[in-house]
Design an enzyme around this catalytic site. Structure first.
Site, PDB file in Angstrom:
ATOM      1  N   GLU A  86      35.610   4.672 -30.954  1.00 24.26           N
ATOM      2  CA  GLU A  86      36.897   4.022 -31.168  1.00 24.26           C
ATOM      3  C   GLU A  86      37.588   3.568 -29.889  1.00 24.26           C
ATOM      4  O   GLU A  86      38.315   2.586 -29.908  1.00 24.26           O
ATOM      5  CB  GLU A  86      37.824   4.975 -31.937  1.00 24.26           C
ATOM      6  CG  GLU A  86      37.341   5.370 -33.324  1.00 24.26           C
ATOM      7  CD  GLU A  86      37.294   4.194 -34.290  1.00 24.26           C
ATOM      8  OE1 GLU A  86      38.125   3.283 -34.144  1.00 24.26           O
ATOM      9  OE2 GLU A  86      36.428   4.191 -35.177  1.00 24.26           O
ATOM     10  N   SER A 498      57.597  47.223 -83.145  1.00 22.42           N
ATOM     11  CA  SER A 498      57.985  48.577 -82.724  1.00 22.42           C
ATOM     12  C   SER A 498      58.136  48.727 -81.217  1.00 22.42           C
ATOM     13  O   SER A 498      58.545  49.799 -80.749  1.00 22.42           O
ATOM     14  CB  SER A 498      56.963  49.593 -83.238  1.00 22.42           C
ATOM     15  OG  SER A 498      56.997  49.646 -84.645  1.00 22.42           O
TER      16      SER A 498
END
Length: 889
Positions: A86, A498
């Site tokens: 690059e 319950s």
């Protein structure tokens, strides 16, 4: 000399005009140029990562994948590859490379096309942060000026580090750290030269040069990168040859999930989005640590999944999902004269003008079978498979991974035909009674062996809390999050049955009752003049013991006793007392059905209520985020829960200069910590909503409910509804309560240890569907007669809290408490223990089997002694032989 002088003047004028033009352009576009000083303190758009308490990654949220890395952590080969490809003169220029610009300009004059951008790394960084990718002259000019500014603000190494973390590299990977994970599933330092070169070649065109989408082009681009590295003498010819010859090895990798806990992750994600907003939460780089340890979460998930399969197998096999060949004719096919091979199923149907469907074995080779299995959803732990051969008591299958497996009889013998939720067909005698070749089925691994499976239709949930501070320790919202995202642990309000009774009994203790109070366990028949209907609450099963002590009534879960206690205390007073346990008053019904659990609450709400009983009466607040870190690992927030203590003597560190965000502190339950200097912070005390004595007495009654009590030989023996818990866990420091609603639509088991509370629920999402009943499967008894299976397929009869939900709770607590020493709840001050008569609850001077010791709040113990003619000798009762385990089940 005249011409030379003229040329010099012309060049000078041209240079002056050029410089003036550049200055003019600069001042023209200067208002549009961004400030590059923001790059000194860049905040990456990094996904939110969620971890367990012990640091295992459970999820990652965010569109962009980014794993920021420091320059010193990047392999030198990758740096060299990037620079060579690059910007080989990166460390020589000042952000603009004159040679590159000249080459690009010359190429433009020759071709008339913008083929070479001449962008340095600094210019690419400028474009990535501040500009678009459009190819225009004004963008290029801006790019040049911004790059020049960047070079004035940052060092070369800082620029390079920013570039390596910013660059887009395909498949939503931004930065080289994320690319290494996405393409290779490894950190950068574990990649080969060939793999590093592949990543270095991506910035030019990440969408078409990546090794997943275009491996051929990625390989050619890699060769170019390696050539540039060779030209720049970064690698040797031998390294070049080896790297060029390496195969392209890449596949898409997700985040490195170490534990799949999607219900927990979803809870945390939604909380973060509620506070920060979706975009900030997903891109702020937050590292969120849950309060849940990974080991407890795994055990909870395994317990729920296993329990739902156990229920499902008890109720029979619904048959294969489809058939590849040998599809049996249905009654409708026979009536209509249809060919069973003609089907609209997704395997065998074909569009018009296509070849006929494959209905014979010879039409299916292994590849076509695997292609068909690939269409079947995979829902962990279920694996699609095709039946290849059926023997006397085994079958051979080919699974979706292409592996042939043999299912032995012990993995098949559960598969009685499913008829309804309450009816099952006869036990199979051979594998052919269950399956035929060509059947498409699910298989799963259990305890090291593969077995026939099906996707359970029933749902379940489990949630566990630390009773001392409300920290979530495990949460499972269903069989599979990928099948249903509805979190039944936190979102499903179901009738609790319950499970409400411990809170009703607490209200009774608060209003003059004791554990030895005698209540009449007899049928209730109450006429309602307004409706013209009599209310007849019944025990389940419909057995009545007459006068009974309150401890026994809770342990046996006597419905009519709960109603009588509600009446004795008062409806409004009982409802107000239940609300103290953290239940929403609006969810508490103001009628006598309250005492039987007609109210609807989530498993998390029930578990929170049980923590009050386990921790001595303090109402703690459930929370599930322990701390939040930023993307650099700096602690931003930590939980500041209330604790079950008063006073709270211990302290914890906290920042002296917190960066407070009021909404987060108030709504999230988090508090800033460790920003600057540390100082001590006292634990905040939770409100005490019931007395320590009340909590202890209820907890001790709940211990009775999870064990067998009395002496069989003395005929004082009785079982708590959750007796299996004590038998399996072999601990005395646990308590619990079963819960079952009318027609077994909801089943519960809630219980505690001093350091852990858990609630399990099982039911259908369709609230009108009953859990039904299971008949006895003789195959399972024949296989293991000496050890009747206590917790799964062998359970028979109507489904209830003990059978349907209890096994999940027991399995979870068995793992969670493994290795922990016994640690009973301490006896508070003002609690006394006296000997009482077993049947009347009065004081006694006897010391035989007709007596026992009982706890009382000091001052409430009985004052009268039982008379000799009032003593009941239970040995005189006629009792059948002691039930065997299978009879109990």
């Amino acid at each position: 000399m005249k011409y030379i002088k003229s040329l010099f003047i012309l060049l000078l004028v041209g240079a002056t005009l050029g410089a003036a033009a550049v200055v003019g352009i600069y001042f023209y576009i200067k208002p549009d140029l961004p400030s590059v000083t923001v790059l000194k303190d860049v905040r990456w758009q990094t996904p939110m990562r969620i971890f367990t308490q012990d640091g295992k990654l459970i999820s990652q949220y965010g569109v962009k994948r980014r794993i920021p890395v420091k320059l010193e952590d990047v392999p030198q080969d990758l740096i060299n590859a990037i620079l060579a490809t690059e910007d080989s003169r990166f460390y020589q220029h000042k952000g603009i490379d004159p040679i590159g610009l000249g080459r690009a300009a010359f190429n433009l004059m020759l071709t008339g096309e913008k083929q070479q951008g001449a962008s340095t790394l600094t210019m690419q960084l400028a474009r990535g942060f501040f500009l678009s990718r459009e190819k225009t002259y004004i963008r290029k000019i801006k790019e040049i000026f911004i790059a020049w500014h960047i070079e004035q603000v940052l060092s070369k190494d800082e620029i390079l580090e920013l570039y390596l973390n910013k660059v887009e590299l395909g498949h939503r990977a931004f930065g080289v750290g994320a690319a290494a994970q996405v393409y290779y599933g490894k950190p950068l330092n574990e990649l080969s030269l060939a793999q590093l070169a592949t990543i270095a070649g991506l910035p030019q065109a990440p969408s078409v040069l990546n090794p997943i989408s275009r491996p051929d082009r990625a390989k050619e681009r890699r060769r170019i990168v390696l050539l540039r590295m060779l030209d720049e003498k970064f690698i040797t010819r031998q390294q070049f040859d080896q790297a060029v010859a390496a195969p392209v090895t890449s596949s898409r990798h997700g985040a490195e999930i170490e534990l799949d806990a999607p219900y927990l992750a979803d809870m945390i994600y939604n909380q973060m989005v509620e506070i920060y907003g979706k975009e900030e939460a997903e891109t702020g780089g937050y590292q969120v640590y849950a309060t849940v340890p990974s080991d407890l979460q795994v055990e909870a998930q395994n317990a729920v999944v296993r329990n739902l399969h156990d229920y499902d197998e008890r109720h029979g096999y619904r048959g294969p999902m489809d058939y590849l060949w040998n599809k049996p004719a249905t009654e409708q096919d026979e009536a209509e004269g249809n060919d069973p091979g003609e089907s609209d199923d997704f395997f065998t149907s074909e569009p018009e003008n296509e070849p006929a469907p494959r209905i014979n074995r010879e039409d299916w080779d292994q590849q076509s079978i695997l292609e068909a299995l690939a269409e079947v959803p995979r829902i962990n732990p279920l694996l699609p498979a095709a039946v290849m051969a059926v023997a006397e008591q085994s079958v051979t299958v080919l699974d979706a991974d292409g592996i042939e497996r043999e299912l032995e009889w012990q993995g098949l013998d559960w598969a009685r035909p499913y008829i309804t939720d309450s009816r099952q067909g006869p036990e199979p005698e051979t594998a052919g009674d269950i399956l035929t070749e060509g059947a498409v089925i699910y298989v799963r691994l259990q305890e090291g062996s593969w077995r026939l499976a099906q996707l359970p239709e029933v749902s379940g949930a489990l949630v566990a809390l630390d009773p001392q501070n409300g920290a979530l320790r495990a949460v499972v919202g269903g069989y599979s999050f990928y099948q249903s995202q509805f979190n039944r642990a936190t979102q499903a309000k179901r009738q609790v049955g319950s499970n409400i009774k411990p809170f009703v009994y607490s209200a009774a203790l608060e209003n003059g009752y004791t554990l030895a109070s005698i209540i009449n366990d007899a049928p209730i028949n109450q006429w309602n003049a307004a409706t013209g209907v009599a209310w007849r609450p019944e025990n389940s099963p419909a057995e009545y013991d007459g006068p009974i002590r309150m401890r026994v009534a809770l342990g046996k879960s006597k419905n009519v006793v709960s109603v009588r206690l509600l009446r004795g205390v008062g409806l409004r007073q009982t409802a107000n007392h239940i609300a103290k346990f953290g239940f929403n008053p609006e969810d508490i019904p103001l009628d006598e059905t309250l005492s039987l659990g007609s109210g609807s609450h989530t498993p998390l709400e029930v578990a929170r209520g049980i923590t009050v009983i386990a921790n001595g009466g303090y109402l703690v607040n459930p929370y599930f985020i322990e701390r939040v870190m930023d993307d650099q690992g700096v602690l931003m927030w930590e939980a500041d829960p209330v604790w079950a203590c008063n006073p709270c003597e211990e302290s914890q560190p906290v920042s002296s200069e917190p960066d407070v965000e009021a909404q987060l502190a108030a709504e999230f339950g988090l508090q800033v910590a460790f920003k600057e200097e540390e100082e001590a912070r006292e634990k905040r005390a939770a409100p005490q909503v019931i007395s320590a004595q009340n909590a202890f007495l209820v907890a001790d009654m709940m211990r009775t409910g999870v064990r067998s009590n009395g002496d069989w030989n003395k005929k004082t023996y009785w079982l708590g509804t959750g007796w299996r818990a004590r038998n399996i866990l072999e601990r005395t420091d646990i308590g619990g309560k079963t819960g079952t609603t009318n027609d077994s639509r909801d089943t519960w088991f809630s219980g505690f240890h001093k350091d852990l509370v858990a609630t399990a629920w099982v039911g259908f999402d369709d609230m009108n569907r009953q859990l039904g009943r299971a008949t006895r499967n003789q195959n399972l008894i024949n296989r293991n007669p000496e050890k009747f299976n206590w917790i799964g397929n062998a359970l028979v009869g109507t489904e209830d809290g003990a059978k349907a939900a209890g096994p999940a709770w027991i399995r979870f607590m068995q793992s969670a408490l493994n290795g922990k020493p016994e640690s009973p709840i301490p006896v508070p001050d003002d609690i006394v223990r006296v000997r009482i008569d077993r049947s009347s609850g009065k004081l006694t001077r006897r010391t035989d089997h007709t007596t026992l010791f009982e706890y009382f709040l000091q001052g409430t113990e009985p004052q009268a002694y039982v008379l000799e003619n009032e003593v009941q000798d239970f040995t005189e009762r006629k009792v059948e032989t002691k039930p065997e385990p299978e009879e109990i089940f």
